[in-house]
Enzyme design. Sequence first.
Site, PDB file in Angstrom:
ATOM      1  N   CYS A   1      58.638  23.386  56.475  1.00  0.00           N
ATOM      2  CA  CYS A   1      58.375  22.601  55.469  1.00  0.00           C
ATOM      3  C   CYS A   1      58.831  22.952  53.994  1.00  0.00           C
ATOM      4  O   CYS A   1      58.719  24.425  53.518  1.00  0.00           O
ATOM      5  CB  CYS A   1      56.790  22.432  55.281  1.00  0.00           C
ATOM      6  SG  CYS A   1      56.295  21.322  54.062  1.00  0.00           S
TER       7      CYS A   1
ATOM      8  N   GLN B   1      47.084  13.895  36.975  1.00  0.00           N
ATOM      9  CA  GLN B   1      47.116  15.405  37.042  1.00  0.00           C
ATOM     10  C   GLN B   1      46.981  15.732  38.748  1.00  0.00           C
ATOM     11  O   GLN B   1      45.627  15.176  39.126  1.00  0.00           O
ATOM     12  CB  GLN B   1      46.562  16.191  36.287  1.00  0.00           C
ATOM     13  CG  GLN B   1      46.706  15.750  34.785  1.00  0.00           C
ATOM     14  CD  GLN B   1      47.947  16.409  34.250  1.00  0.00           C
ATOM     15  OE1 GLN B   1      48.939  17.249  35.110  1.00  0.00           O
ATOM     16  NE2 GLN B   1      48.482  16.206  33.111  1.00  0.00           N
TER      17      GLN B   1
ATOM     18  N   GLU C   1      51.306   5.166  24.855  1.00  0.00           N
ATOM     19  CA  GLU C   1      51.781   5.275  25.991  1.00  0.00           C
ATOM     20  C   GLU C   1      52.764   4.325  26.448  1.00  0.00           C
ATOM     21  O   GLU C   1      52.632   3.055  25.959  1.00  0.00           O
ATOM     22  CB  GLU C   1      50.819   5.381  27.235  1.00  0.00           C
ATOM     23  CG  GLU C   1      51.105   5.300  28.534  1.00  0.00           C
ATOM     24  CD  GLU C   1      52.070   6.173  29.156  1.00  0.00           C
ATOM     25  OE1 GLU C   1      53.195   5.907  29.698  1.00  0.00           O
ATOM     26  OE2 GLU C   1      51.687   7.329  28.873  1.00  0.00           O
TER      27      GLU C   1
ATOM     28  N   CYS D   1      54.951  20.174  31.681  1.00  0.00           N
ATOM     29  CA  CYS D   1      55.142  21.042  33.261  1.00  0.00           C
ATOM     30  C   CYS D   1      56.445  21.452  33.201  1.00  0.00           C
ATOM     31  O   CYS D   1      56.873  21.723  34.328  1.00  0.00           O
ATOM     32  CB  CYS D   1      55.197  19.718  33.965  1.00  0.00           C
ATOM     33  SG  CYS D   1      56.142  18.321  33.797  1.00  0.00           S
TER      34      CYS D   1
END
Length: 413
Positions: free
Chosen positions: A68, A245, A292, A366
Site C-alpha cells: 500500500c 484537519q 475564506e 502543511c
Amino acid sequence: MTTRYRIDRLGSQGDGIAHVERQPVFIPFVLPNEVVTAARIKDRAELISVIEPSPLRVPPACRHFTVCGGCALQHMDHSAYLAWKRAKVVEALKSRGIDAPVAETVACPERSRRRVVLSARRTEAGMLLGYNRALSHEIVDIAECPIAVPAIEAALPMLRQLAKLIAATPQAFHMTVTATASGLDIAAEGSGKLSEAARRTAADFIIREGGARLSTDGEIIVEPRKPQVDFGGAVVTPPPGGFLQAVAAAEDAMAGLVLAHLAKAKRVADLFAGSGAFALRLARQSEVHAVEGDAPALAALDRGFRSATGLKRVTPEKRDLFRRPLTFKELNAFDAVVFDPPRAGAEDQSKQIAKSEVPKVAAVSCNPTTLARDLEILLSGGYQLKAVTPVDQFLWSPHVEAVALLEKPKRRR
C-alpha cells in the site's frame, strides 16, 4: 539487475538515497546506513532484501505496508522518525537562511486519523477499496488501516459494499470518509451519475448502516443526521467533501499554540479560515474576522458560530486570498493574524502582512518549503520569529505540519 547498496540518508519523501557513481538512487522502505539489495530501474530501485539492518528498524504496524502506498515509514523507530520530521522543518528554514528555535515534533497517535481518502474501482473479481500503490494508479485492497480511527477501520467492509452500490463507472474513484460525532460522512468523487433506483438503494443502505451523510460529486444523496465536528465547543457541519484537519489531536495541538500566542488580541483576522477550526476557537477570547474563498466552508463556519454560545463576534468574508489578499491597510485594523493556506502557501498575502503593523502573527502550514518562503517574507518586513513547532498529523508519511509564531516590535514614534 539486483545490486547491493549502502543507504546514505533519507530523502524528502522518506525513500532511502544511495549513490552510484555520484548519482542518487532512491530505494523505499530502507533506513540510513543499511546495506540492502535492490533491483534498479533508472534512478529508482525496488527493495529485495535488507542485509545489514539499522538498529532503528522496527516491525511495521500493518500487513499492507510496502505494498500500500499510504505509509512510507512504518519501519522506523518512533523517536528517530519524529526527529526526521523535525529535521525537515529545520532544513526548510535553513534553505532560506532562517535560524530559528524549532521545538520537538508533536507526535501523532496510531488510530487517530478521522478523515481518509480511499480509492475504489469495480473489477471482474470484485470491488477494490484501499489506497494506491506508491507511484502507481493500482489500488491495493486493504483489510486494515492502523492510522484510521477504529470507526473507519471497522467500517471497511461496509464501505466496500457502498462503493459497489454507487460505482456507476468502470474507472477508479475516490471516497473521502470522515468520522464525525454523528456518524460517518462519506463523499464520493468521480463515481459516475447514479440512476434513481441506485440512489434509493444507496440511501437505504446508508440509513440501515447508521451513516450520517452520503454525497456524490458534492450532491447530497442522503443525510440521516448532519455530520458534526466540534471546534472547541462550537459544532460545525462541514460541506460534503470539505477540508478538515485529518487528526483531531493535531488540530487541538495547533489551535492551542495559536490561541496562546494570540491570547491578548482583541481583534483577530483568520485567513484561509475553512470551516472555522481556528476562528471558532479564537472567538472564545477575541473578535474574529474569518476570510475564506470557499463559500460552502464559510457558510458552515457561520452556521457553527450562530448556533454556539459564549462566543465573541465572528464576521465572515468570502474572498479569494490568492487573487485578492487582504491589504496591509486592511490588516492594520487587527491585533493579530492567523493564516493556514493550502500547500502552495500564502506568498502574496505574506507580503501584505509584512508591510502591516499587526503585532502578532501565527502561520500554520502543511508544507515546510512554502512556509519557509512565507516566513522569509515576514522576517524581511520586520517580524521576529519566536517559535516553530512541527506537528505530525500524517502518521508514517513524509508530510509534516508546522506552526510558526511571530511578533513585530512596535515602532518608536
